[in-house]
Design a protein around this motif. Structure first.
Motif, PDB file in Angstrom:
ATOM      1  N   SER A  53       0.839  -1.186   0.000  1.00  5.45           N
ATOM      2  CA  SER A  53       0.000   0.000   0.000  1.00  5.45           C
ATOM      3  C   SER A  53       0.872   1.231   0.000  1.00  5.45           C
ATOM      4  O   SER A  53       1.797   1.349   0.783  1.00  5.45           O
ATOM      5  N   ALA A  54       0.569   2.172  -0.871  1.00  5.16           N
ATOM      6  CA  ALA A  54       1.385   3.373  -0.973  1.00  5.16           C
ATOM      7  C   ALA A  54       1.281   4.237   0.266  1.00  5.16           C
ATOM      8  O   ALA A  54       2.099   5.108   0.481  1.00  5.16           O
ATOM      9  N   ALA A  55       0.238   4.022   1.116  1.00  4.59           N
ATOM     10  CA  ALA A  55       0.105   4.840   2.315  1.00  4.59           C
ATOM     11  C   ALA A  55       1.280   4.655   3.246  1.00  4.59           C
ATOM     12  O   ALA A  55       1.605   5.530   4.034  1.00  4.59           O
ATOM     13  N   ALA A  56       1.934   3.481   3.195  1.00  2.00           N
ATOM     14  CA  ALA A  56       3.075   3.217   4.056  1.00  2.00           C
ATOM     15  C   ALA A  56       4.378   3.665   3.415  1.00  2.00           C
ATOM     16  O   ALA A  56       5.423   3.625   4.054  1.00  2.00           O
ATOM     17  N   ASN A  57       4.321   4.057   2.151  1.00  2.00           N
ATOM     18  CA  ASN A  57       5.546   4.399   1.440  1.00  2.00           C
ATOM     19  C   ASN A  57       5.889   5.871   1.609  1.00  2.00           C
ATOM     20  O   ASN A  57       5.026   6.739   1.452  1.00  2.00           O
ATOM     21  N   CYS A  58       7.111   6.128   1.942  1.00  2.00           N
ATOM     22  CA  CYS A  58       7.680   7.476   2.091  1.00  2.00           C
ATOM     23  C   CYS A  58       7.297   8.137   3.419  1.00  2.00           C
ATOM     24  O   CYS A  58       8.156   8.710   4.094  1.00  2.00           O
ATOM     25  N   ILE A  59       6.030   8.104   3.782  1.00  2.00           N
ATOM     26  CA  ILE A  59       5.572   8.879   4.935  1.00  2.00           C
ATOM     27  C   ILE A  59       6.119   8.310   6.225  1.00  2.00           C
ATOM     28  O   ILE A  59       5.906   7.148   6.548  1.00  2.00           O
ATOM     29  N   LYS A  60       6.830   9.127   6.966  1.00  2.00           N
ATOM     30  CA  LYS A  60       7.350   8.730   8.268  1.00  2.00           C
ATOM     31  C   LYS A  60       7.616   9.984   9.084  1.00  2.00           C
ATOM     32  O   LYS A  60       7.633  11.095   8.553  1.00  2.00           O
ATOM     33  N   GLY A  61       7.804   9.796  10.357  1.00  3.35           N
ATOM     34  CA  GLY A  61       8.039  10.944  11.228  1.00  3.35           C
ATOM     35  C   GLY A  61       6.735  11.478  11.789  1.00  3.35           C
ATOM     36  O   GLY A  61       5.654  10.966  11.511  1.00  3.35           O
ATOM     37  N   ASP A  62       6.844  12.512  12.575  1.00  4.84           N
ATOM     38  CA  ASP A  62       5.679  13.079  13.268  1.00  4.84           C
ATOM     39  C   ASP A  62       5.056  14.163  12.405  1.00  4.84           C
ATOM     40  O   ASP A  62       5.297  15.357  12.592  1.00  4.84           O
ATOM     41  N   GLU A 107      -2.873  11.487   6.299  1.00  6.74           N
ATOM     42  CA  GLU A 107      -3.879  11.270   7.343  1.00  6.74           C
ATOM     43  C   GLU A 107      -4.008   9.800   7.750  1.00  6.74           C
ATOM     44  O   GLU A 107      -4.822   9.461   8.592  1.00  6.74           O
ATOM     45  N   GLY A 108      -3.188   8.946   7.143  1.00  2.00           N
ATOM     46  CA  GLY A 108      -3.179   7.544   7.540  1.00  2.00           C
ATOM     47  C   GLY A 108      -4.014   6.626   6.692  1.00  2.00           C
ATOM     48  O   GLY A 108      -4.142   5.438   6.984  1.00  2.00           O
ATOM     49  N   LYS A 109      -4.612   7.135   5.619  1.00  2.00           N
ATOM     50  CA  LYS A 109      -5.419   6.290   4.750  1.00  2.00           C
ATOM     51  C   LYS A 109      -4.535   5.536   3.764  1.00  2.00           C
ATOM     52  O   LYS A 109      -3.496   6.028   3.337  1.00  2.00           O
ATOM     53  N   GLU A 110      -4.989   4.355   3.393  1.00  2.00           N
ATOM     54  CA  GLU A 110      -4.310   3.600   2.358  1.00  2.00           C
ATOM     55  C   GLU A 110      -4.657   4.202   0.993  1.00  2.00           C
ATOM     56  O   GLU A 110      -5.815   4.500   0.721  1.00  2.00           O
ATOM     57  N   VAL A 111      -3.633   4.368   0.170  1.00  2.00           N
ATOM     58  CA  VAL A 111      -3.861   4.829  -1.205  1.00  2.00           C
ATOM     59  C   VAL A 111      -3.098   3.898  -2.136  1.00  2.00           C
ATOM     60  O   VAL A 111      -2.068   3.338  -1.768  1.00  2.00           O
ATOM     61  N   PRO A 112      -3.601   3.694  -3.349  1.00  2.00           N
ATOM     62  CA  PRO A 112      -2.911   2.791  -4.284  1.00  2.00           C
ATOM     63  C   PRO A 112      -1.555   3.351  -4.697  1.00  2.00           C
ATOM     64  O   PRO A 112      -1.361   4.560  -4.773  1.00  2.00           O
ATOM     65  N   ALA A 113      -0.633   2.450  -4.985  1.00  2.00           N
ATOM     66  CA  ALA A 113       0.672   2.876  -5.495  1.00  2.00           C
ATOM     67  C   ALA A 113       0.532   3.508  -6.870  1.00  2.00           C
ATOM     68  O   ALA A 113       1.303   4.388  -7.240  1.00  2.00           O
ATOM     69  N   PHE A 114      -0.464   3.050  -7.634  1.00  2.00           N
ATOM     70  CA  PHE A 114      -0.743   3.658  -8.933  1.00  2.00           C
ATOM     71  C   PHE A 114      -2.246   3.854  -9.071  1.00  2.00           C
ATOM     72  O   PHE A 114      -3.020   2.909  -8.859  1.00  2.00           O
ATOM     73  N   VAL A 115      -2.643   5.058  -9.401  1.00  2.00           N
ATOM     74  CA  VAL A 115      -4.055   5.383  -9.611  1.00  2.00           C
ATOM     75  C   VAL A 115      -4.261   5.587 -11.103  1.00  2.00           C
ATOM     76  O   VAL A 115      -3.737   6.542 -11.689  1.00  2.00           O
ATOM     77  N   LYS A 116      -4.994   4.672 -11.715  1.00  2.00           N
ATOM     78  CA  LYS A 116      -5.262   4.782 -13.148  1.00  2.00           C
ATOM     79  C   LYS A 116      -6.581   5.500 -13.366  1.00  2.00           C
ATOM     80  O   LYS A 116      -7.626   5.061 -12.893  1.00  2.00           O
ATOM     81  N   VAL A 117      -6.516   6.606 -14.079  1.00  2.00           N
ATOM     82  CA  VAL A 117      -7.702   7.408 -14.383  1.00  2.00           C
ATOM     83  C   VAL A 117      -8.182   7.038 -15.786  1.00  2.00           C
ATOM     84  O   VAL A 117      -7.409   7.112 -16.747  1.00  2.00           O
ATOM     85  N   PRO A 118      -9.441   6.616 -15.940  1.00  2.00           N
ATOM     86  CA  PRO A 118      -9.929   6.167 -17.252  1.00  2.00           C
ATOM     87  C   PRO A 118      -9.892   7.285 -18.300  1.00  2.00           C
ATOM     88  O   PRO A 118     -10.088   8.462 -17.990  1.00  2.00           O
ATOM     89  N   LEU A 119      -9.650   6.883 -19.539  1.00  2.00           N
ATOM     90  CA  LEU A 119      -9.656   7.816 -20.665  1.00  2.00           C
ATOM     91  C   LEU A 119     -11.055   7.898 -21.271  1.00  2.00           C
ATOM     92  O   LEU A 119     -11.616   6.873 -21.659  1.00  2.00           O
ATOM     93  N   PRO A 120     -11.627   9.090 -21.377  1.00  2.00           N
ATOM     94  CA  PRO A 120     -12.895   9.222 -22.089  1.00  2.00           C
ATOM     95  C   PRO A 120     -12.653   9.266 -23.599  1.00  2.00           C
ATOM     96  O   PRO A 120     -11.527   9.469 -24.041  1.00  2.00           O
ATOM     97  N   VAL A 121     -13.688   9.064 -24.369  1.00  2.00           N
ATOM     98  CA  VAL A 121     -13.586   9.205 -25.820  1.00  2.00           C
ATOM     99  C   VAL A 121     -14.471  10.363 -26.250  1.00  2.00           C
ATOM    100  O   VAL A 121     -15.648  10.427 -25.891  1.00  2.00           O
TER     101      VAL A 121
END
Length: 356
Positions: A35-44, A305-319
């Protein structure tokens, strides 16, 4: 965000913070489940947060509109007590300058950095440094190679190029001479669109690429480039343009030279869509939403804020085609004449994208 309620309230934050320790215990990384929520974020790090927006350049209207969604989102998050300050830099197209700006943000110990990369590899080291220092890093649109980020957010640029090329094959019956218009070389979103188109072109050898060009995402240089190509190429059956302003520049160049318009692909640039309708163009387009910037800020704050977020967020392409172009043009007056008509966005949309 337009309708982010002030109700991202203290009670909600208390619930998020109360669950943070339990969530952290569950975030045991394994292949494919990190989960990307655990990646990078550390400290107070506690709200209200300081956000850094490391822009590669601010001149193109697409960038100005994107920055507008970022600043609007920050204002809403300020009202909710989640953001304190926004630091904005402009590297004026220079990746080395962008590296220096990001380093300055690291030195200032901002809580999060959102970035469109001026180079897919040159920024890897400084982005990794930011991650190591416990700063949330959200990279959108033009992506870095390193995975040492909190999240990457983008549409699928390969799909963008492939779908545009398939449309061109269909329009020309698999035979004809085409010109390809690319954005700046070295920018991942431009390079990936071009890479996505290539397998389709390889599978349809009757479609001959007579030449291609790289220009910045602005109408004037695109028109100038296409004008030169028109002088050199008396027979052109289609323009596989991989950017909206590029398409508008192409249409204007054809018009100025008195040449018949040809099937043209592009994006949701207002000028291109208006020219498409005005000239009765055979056109196809999609959209790189400007609100990817707002979504990036929202994602960074959610992760802080402590929420889990995806490592990659794919946003759909409209036509955008003849059946949908009217719905975009009906909203044209809400956007700059040289801007992009992007779709609506809100907190519900962002939460839905982050839940995938």
């Amino acid at each position: 965000m337009r309708n982010l309620e002030n109700g991202t309230s203290a009670s909600l934050r208390r619930r998020l913070l109360a669950g943070a320790a339990a969530a952290a215990a569950l975030l045991v990384f394994s292949a494919g489940t990190a989960s990307a929520a655990a990646n990078c974020i550390k400290g107070d790090r506690k709200a209200p947060y300081t956000i850094g927006w490391a822009n590669i350049y601010s001149v193109p209207t697409w960038m100005k509109q994107t920055e507008g969604t970022i600043t609007a989102e920050v204002e809403e998050l300020k009202k909710a007590g989640l953001v304190k300050d926004l630091m904005i830099t402009d590297a004026q197209g220079n990746a080395q300058t962008q590296i220096q700006h990001i380093q300055s943000m690291i030195d200032a110990n901002v809580d999060a950095i959102v970035v469109i990369a001026g180079s897919s590899n040159a920024l890897d080291r400084v982005i990794s440094d930011a991650c190591d220092k416990g700063i949330a890093v959200v990279n959108f649109d033009s992506l870095v190679n390193t995975d040492k980020v909190t999240a990457k957010i983008n549409t699928d640029s390969n799909e963008w190029g492939a779908t545009a090329a398939k449309w061109m094959v269909s329009q020309l019956g698999g035979k004809g001479k085409i010109i390809i218009m690319n954005g700046p070389a070295g920018i991942s979103v431009s390079d990936d669109r071009r890479k996505g188109a290539q397998p389709v072109l390889d599978a349809n050898p009757g479609l001959q690429v007579i030449t291609e060009t790289n220009t910045e995402y602005n109408v004037a240089p695109a028109q100038e480039a296409m004008t030169s190509l028109l002088f050199a190429n008396p027979e052109i059956d289609g323009v596989l343009s991989l950017g909206g302003a590029l398409s508008a520049g192409s249409v204007l160049a054809f018009e100025r030279q008195g040449r018949d318009q040809v099937p043209t692909t592009g994006e949701n640039a207002r000028q291109f869509l208006e020219l498409w309708k005005e000239k009765g163009l055979k056109g196809w387009a999609t959209m790189q939403p400007n609100w990817l910037g707002a979504l990036s800020v929202y994602t960074a704050v959610q992760a802080l804020e402590g929420k889990e977020v995806p490592a990659f967020v794919k946003v759909p392409l409209p036509v955008i085609d003849d059946s949908t172009i009217g719905s975009y043009l009906a909203r044209a007056d809400k956007f700059p004449a040289d801007g992009y008509i992007y779709s609506d966005y809100d907190k519900a949309l962002f939460d839905k994208l982050l839940a995938k």
